[in-house]
Design a protein around this motif. Structure first.
Motif, PDB file in Angstrom:
ATOM      1  N   PHE A  48     -42.549  17.174  85.849  1.00  0.00           N
ATOM      2  CA  PHE A  48     -43.155  17.934  84.759  1.00  0.00           C
ATOM      3  C   PHE A  48     -43.333  19.396  85.169  1.00  0.00           C
ATOM      4  O   PHE A  48     -42.992  20.310  84.411  1.00  0.00           O
ATOM      5  N   CYS A 100     -39.872  21.146  85.360  1.00  0.00           N
ATOM      6  CA  CYS A 100     -39.174  21.340  84.085  1.00  0.00           C
ATOM      7  C   CYS A 100     -39.843  22.371  83.193  1.00  0.00           C
ATOM      8  O   CYS A 100     -39.152  23.125  82.501  1.00  0.00           O
ATOM      9  N   CYS A 101     -41.164  22.392  83.173  1.00  0.00           N
ATOM     10  CA  CYS A 101     -41.853  23.324  82.284  1.00  0.00           C
ATOM     11  C   CYS A 101     -43.156  23.798  82.935  1.00  0.00           C
ATOM     12  O   CYS A 101     -44.232  23.278  82.644  1.00  0.00           O
ATOM     13  N   TRP A 102     -43.021  24.779  83.825  1.00  0.00           N
ATOM     14  CA  TRP A 102     -44.166  25.278  84.569  1.00  0.00           C
ATOM     15  C   TRP A 102     -45.299  25.770  83.658  1.00  0.00           C
ATOM     16  O   TRP A 102     -46.457  25.404  83.889  1.00  0.00           O
ATOM     17  N   CYS A 125     -46.148  24.828  80.648  1.00  0.00           N
ATOM     18  CA  CYS A 125     -46.796  23.642  80.052  1.00  0.00           C
ATOM     19  C   CYS A 125     -47.633  22.905  81.084  1.00  0.00           C
ATOM     20  O   CYS A 125     -48.736  22.432  80.786  1.00  0.00           O
TER      21      CYS A 125
END
Length: 122
Positions: A48, A51-53, A55
């Protein structure tokens, strides 16, 4: 008068308390459950974060009962989150250590905070 702290008031003796009783408390520092460089031990958190720091930053802030906007509004938010978790859970360390870790290893630091918070909350 029988002692320097006892006085007669009418027909009653009054005793003055000079020293209040104290309660001794000892706070034991706990060790971190999640190691700093154990980023990949929880592959879901690691993936996680990779992939989307942004977020991930919001999720960690919310999980710590802070605003999702914290990472975008407070420049040193990681230091604040580490210190909050460390003081709340009585984890070993210092603010200076939090600062050094958050500045030198921001990715590992935030993943450690997320893993530790997840472990502590159950």
């Amino acid at each position: 008068m029988s002692s320097p702290y006892t006085t007669e008031f009418g027909s009653q003796n009054l005793t003055v308390v000079v020293q209040q009783p104290t309660v001794s408390t000892t706070i034991v520092e706990n060790d971190w459950h999640a190691s700093l460089f154990g980023c990949c031990f929880d592959w879901k958190i690691c993936l996680f974060a990779a992939c989307c720091w942004p977020c991930f930053e919001c999720k960690v802030a919310c999980d710590m009962d802070e605003s999702c906007l914290l990472p975008f509004c407070v420049p040193a938010y990681q230091i604040a989150l580490r210190t909050k978790l460390r003081t709340r859970e009585h984890l070993s360390g210092s603010i200076l250590g939090d600062c050094g870790i958050a500045c030198m290893f921001p990715f590992c630091s935030l993943i450690q905070v997320a893993r530790e918070n997840k472990h502590r909350k159950g």
